[in-house]
Design a protein around this motif. Structure first.
Motif, PDB file in Angstrom:
ATOM      1  N   VAL A 159       0.837  -1.200   0.000  1.00 33.24           N
ATOM      2  CA  VAL A 159       0.000   0.000   0.000  1.00 33.24           C
ATOM      3  C   VAL A 159       0.872   1.250   0.000  1.00 33.24           C
ATOM      4  CG1 VAL A 159      -1.691   1.334   1.317  1.00 33.24           C
ATOM      5  CG2 VAL A 159      -1.949  -1.137   1.096  1.00 33.24           C
ATOM      6  N   MET A 160       1.937   1.244   0.810  1.00 27.91           N
ATOM      7  CA  MET A 160       2.834   2.401   0.848  1.00 27.91           C
ATOM      8  C   MET A 160       3.516   2.605  -0.503  1.00 27.91           C
ATOM      9  SD  MET A 160       2.742   4.162   3.556  1.00 27.91           S
ATOM     10  CE  MET A 160       4.223   5.115   3.286  1.00 27.91           C
ATOM     11  N   PRO A 306       0.995   8.097   8.807  1.00 21.46           N
ATOM     12  CA  PRO A 306       1.061   8.564   7.413  1.00 21.46           C
ATOM     13  C   PRO A 306      -0.063   7.927   6.597  1.00 21.46           C
ATOM     14  CG  PRO A 306       3.194   7.790   8.186  1.00 21.46           C
ATOM     15  CD  PRO A 306       2.199   7.376   9.215  1.00 21.46           C
ATOM     16  N   LEU A 307      -0.332   8.506   5.417  1.00 24.09           N
ATOM     17  CA  LEU A 307      -1.487   8.103   4.623  1.00 24.09           C
ATOM     18  C   LEU A 307      -1.536   6.600   4.354  1.00 24.09           C
ATOM     19  CD1 LEU A 307      -3.980   8.671   2.939  1.00 24.09           C
ATOM     20  CD2 LEU A 307      -2.472   9.250   1.020  1.00 24.09           C
ATOM     21  N   GLY A 308      -0.456   6.033   3.848  1.00 22.95           N
ATOM     22  CA  GLY A 308      -0.475   4.615   3.484  1.00 22.95           C
ATOM     23  C   GLY A 308      -0.768   3.715   4.658  1.00 22.95           C
ATOM     24  N   HIS A 309      -0.113   3.962   5.774  1.00 20.29           N
ATOM     25  CA  HIS A 309      -0.328   3.144   6.967  1.00 20.29           C
ATOM     26  C   HIS A 309      -1.728   3.367   7.536  1.00 20.29           C
ATOM     27  CE1 HIS A 309       3.788   2.013   6.778  1.00 20.29           C
ATOM     28  NE2 HIS A 309       4.253   3.222   7.044  1.00 20.29           N
ATOM     29  N   ILE A 341      -3.631  -0.153  14.441  1.00 15.93           N
ATOM     30  CA  ILE A 341      -2.871   1.099  14.581  1.00 15.93           C
ATOM     31  C   ILE A 341      -1.448   0.814  15.059  1.00 15.93           C
ATOM     32  CG2 ILE A 341      -2.716   3.230  15.935  1.00 15.93           C
ATOM     33  CD1 ILE A 341      -5.784   3.361  15.802  1.00 15.93           C
ATOM     34  N   VAL A 342      -1.299  -0.101  16.001  1.00 14.92           N
ATOM     35  CA  VAL A 342       0.043  -0.468  16.470  1.00 14.92           C
ATOM     36  C   VAL A 342       0.833  -1.134  15.341  1.00 14.92           C
ATOM     37  CG1 VAL A 342       1.352  -1.907  18.078  1.00 14.92           C
ATOM     38  CG2 VAL A 342      -0.649  -0.635  18.881  1.00 14.92           C
ATOM     39  N   LEU A 346       4.402   0.037  13.878  1.00 16.87           N
ATOM     40  CA  LEU A 346       5.581  -0.825  13.766  1.00 16.87           C
ATOM     41  C   LEU A 346       6.171  -0.781  12.366  1.00 16.87           C
ATOM     42  CD1 LEU A 346       4.443  -3.983  15.784  1.00 16.87           C
ATOM     43  CD2 LEU A 346       6.347  -2.458  16.331  1.00 16.87           C
ATOM     44  N   ARG A 347       5.306  -0.772  11.355  1.00 22.32           N
ATOM     45  CA  ARG A 347       5.789  -0.719   9.977  1.00 22.32           C
ATOM     46  C   ARG A 347       6.388   0.651   9.650  1.00 22.32           C
ATOM     47  NH1 ARG A 347       7.916  -3.813   6.455  1.00 22.32           N
ATOM     48  NH2 ARG A 347       6.225  -5.359   6.470  1.00 22.32           N
ATOM     49  N   HIS A 348       5.756   1.701  10.174  1.00 20.27           N
ATOM     50  CA  HIS A 348       6.237   3.058   9.872  1.00 20.27           C
ATOM     51  C   HIS A 348       7.525   3.385  10.617  1.00 20.27           C
ATOM     52  CE1 HIS A 348       6.421   7.330   9.255  1.00 20.27           C
ATOM     53  NE2 HIS A 348       6.145   7.599  10.519  1.00 20.27           N
ATOM     54  N   ASP A 349       7.505   3.308  11.941  1.00 18.32           N
ATOM     55  CA  ASP A 349       8.682   3.629  12.757  1.00 18.32           C
ATOM     56  C   ASP A 349       8.425   3.142  14.176  1.00 18.32           C
ATOM     57  OD1 ASP A 349      10.898   4.575  14.020  1.00 18.32           O
ATOM     58  OD2 ASP A 349      10.495   6.707  13.669  1.00 18.32           O
ATOM     59  N   PRO A 350       8.970   1.975  14.554  1.00 14.79           N
ATOM     60  CA  PRO A 350       8.728   1.448  15.901  1.00 14.79           C
ATOM     61  C   PRO A 350       9.121   2.419  17.005  1.00 14.79           C
ATOM     62  CG  PRO A 350       9.749  -0.220  14.507  1.00 14.79           C
ATOM     63  CD  PRO A 350       9.789   1.065  13.740  1.00 14.79           C
ATOM     64  N   ARG A 351      10.118   3.268  16.733  1.00 13.27           N
ATOM     65  CA  ARG A 351      10.571   4.214  17.760  1.00 13.27           C
ATOM     66  C   ARG A 351       9.552   5.318  18.001  1.00 13.27           C
ATOM     67  NH1 ARG A 351      16.033   5.667  14.796  1.00 13.27           N
ATOM     68  NH2 ARG A 351      14.443   5.693  13.155  1.00 13.27           N
ATOM     69  N   ALA A 352       8.667   5.542  17.038  1.00  8.64           N
ATOM     70  CA  ALA A 352       7.667   6.599  17.194  1.00  8.64           C
ATOM     71  C   ALA A 352       6.415   6.127  17.912  1.00  8.64           C
ATOM     72  CB  ALA A 352       7.275   7.145  15.810  1.00  8.64           C
TER      73      ALA A 352
END
Length: 386
Positions: A159-160, A306-309, A341-342, A346-352
């Motif tokens: 999707v991203m 972000p949009l894709g996630h 959402i989690v 995790l896919r976008h940035d686990p640190r965030a």
């Protein structure tokens, strides 16, 4: 109509209000988190779509109604108004308390806990069908968040890619002979007997930044932008979550009212109409007037979206809850949406990901069953001793 039955219906309404306050926002949290909607507009959309699902549930959710009234007690167990009142009090008490704290808990888990706690006091442990409780009810509830997390984590990558590849693109129609945009992809012509006057035009694809000034000057006519398309998909999937949630949750709550009114001598059809109608309306009031706290937690306090996630999380939640509703499986929209959402985080940035907030939510899930069970058991004990 007896005083006990009126109190029961008031408590069923309280469960419905608490459910709407805590659950209506689950589908639209990704919209707000991504910035595609204001909280007030998102909650209004959640109320409308959830109400539509509640209406459908009236016609097709008989399996869930049975499960959440007498479905996991031994055949021959006599259900009384006191038992139903205790269940409603336990479930409403816990969900309202969690909503006040902004914690997204599961009304389904609360009802399961309350039914079990009240059942142990009123009927004893031998009357509970523990195997049914463990497989038919507990298993779907436990697997929901894990399945949604895994689904979003796996699906976010393609999707991203599509979002990045097609982001900020537009399709425009321009008269032939004019070349307002660099890349012409098609020439459209239509003529012939009985046809409208011939059209001679070119279809162009370029960036939205390139299209916008040309459309404003009248050189080209805008046909479609990927931003609008993505926004439409996002709103539609969020509405589908609300629809599926209304379909899945309404019969669980209405079951208490249906059973109580039937015991009170009201015919089955009238009991169903009154109970489903009350739950459907009050649920939306709860979402509109008491939903912002939990919406803020899910949309703003777990992870950036972000949009894709965000799109992936919304679509996955809608698909899983709809599938469960179709098969009369009592999943928790709370758990499915939060897991999605989690997974997106995790896919976008686990640190965030705000792991401390995730921990608090998980702890509230663990506490839900025993807390609702304890509340219902206390009310049942008081009712029996009165």
């Amino acid at each position: 109509m007896s005083i006990t039955l009126l109190i029961l219906l008031a408590l069923v309404a309280a469960v419905a209000f608490a459910n709407g306050a805590n659950d209506n926002c689950k589908g639209v949290a990704t919209l707000v988190g991504h910035g595609a909607a204001r909280p007030s507009a998102a909650l209004a959309w959640a109320a409308a779509s959830t109400f539509a699902g509640a209406v459908v549930a009236f016609f097709v959710a008989g399996g869930l109604v049975k499960s959440f009234s007498t479905g996991w007690f031994m055949t021959g167990t006599t259900i009384g108004l006191g038992f139903l009142l205790s269940v409603a009090a336990g479930a409403a008490g816990w969900v309202l308390a969690a909503t006040r704290l902004g914690l997204p808990v599961s009304t389904t888990h609360s009802l399961v806990g309350a039914l079990t706690g009240a059942g142990l006091v009123v009927f004893g442990g031998a009357s509970v069908q523990w195997a049914v409780l463990g497989t038919t009810l507990s298993l779907p509830l436990a697997l929901g968040p894990l399945l949604s997390l895994a689904t979003v984590y796996a699906a976010s990558l393609p999707v991203m890619w599509m979002v990045r590849h097609w982001a900020q693109r537009c399709i425009c129609l321009s008269p032939a002979g004019m070349q307002p945009i660099p890349v012409a992809v098609a020439k459209v012509q239509a003529s012939g007997a009985g046809q409208p006057p011939a059209i001679d035009a070119r279809v162009f694809i370029d960036s939205e930044a390139a299209c916008t000034p040309l459309v404003e000057r009248g050189v080209a006519e805008l046909v479609l932008t990927t931003s609008r398309a993505a926004n439409a998909i996002h709103w539609s999937s969020s509405g589908l979550v609300g629809f599926a949630r209304g379909w899945n949750d309404t019969p669980k709550i209405a079951a208490l009212g249906v059973a109580g009114m039937t015991l009170g001598g009201v015919d089955a059809d009238t009991s169903a109409v009154v109970s489903f109608g009350m739950v459907a309306v009050v649920m939306q009031l709860g979402g509109l007037f008491a939903g912002p706290r939990v919406l803020e937690t899910l949309a703003m306090k777990i992870t950036p979206l972000p949009l894709g996630h965000s799109l992936t999380a919304s679509l996955a939640t809608a698909s899983l809850v709809s599938l469960a509703s179709w098969n009369s499986l009592p999943v928790s929209t709370t758990h499915v949406a939060t897991g999605a959402i989690v997974g997106a985080g995790l896919r976008h940035d686990p640190r965030a990901v705000a792991w401390a907030r995730v921990r608090d939510i998980l702890l509230s899930w663990v506490v839900t069953l025993p807390a609702a069970a304890l509340m219902a058991a206390v009310v049942a004990a008081l009712f029996q001793s009165a």
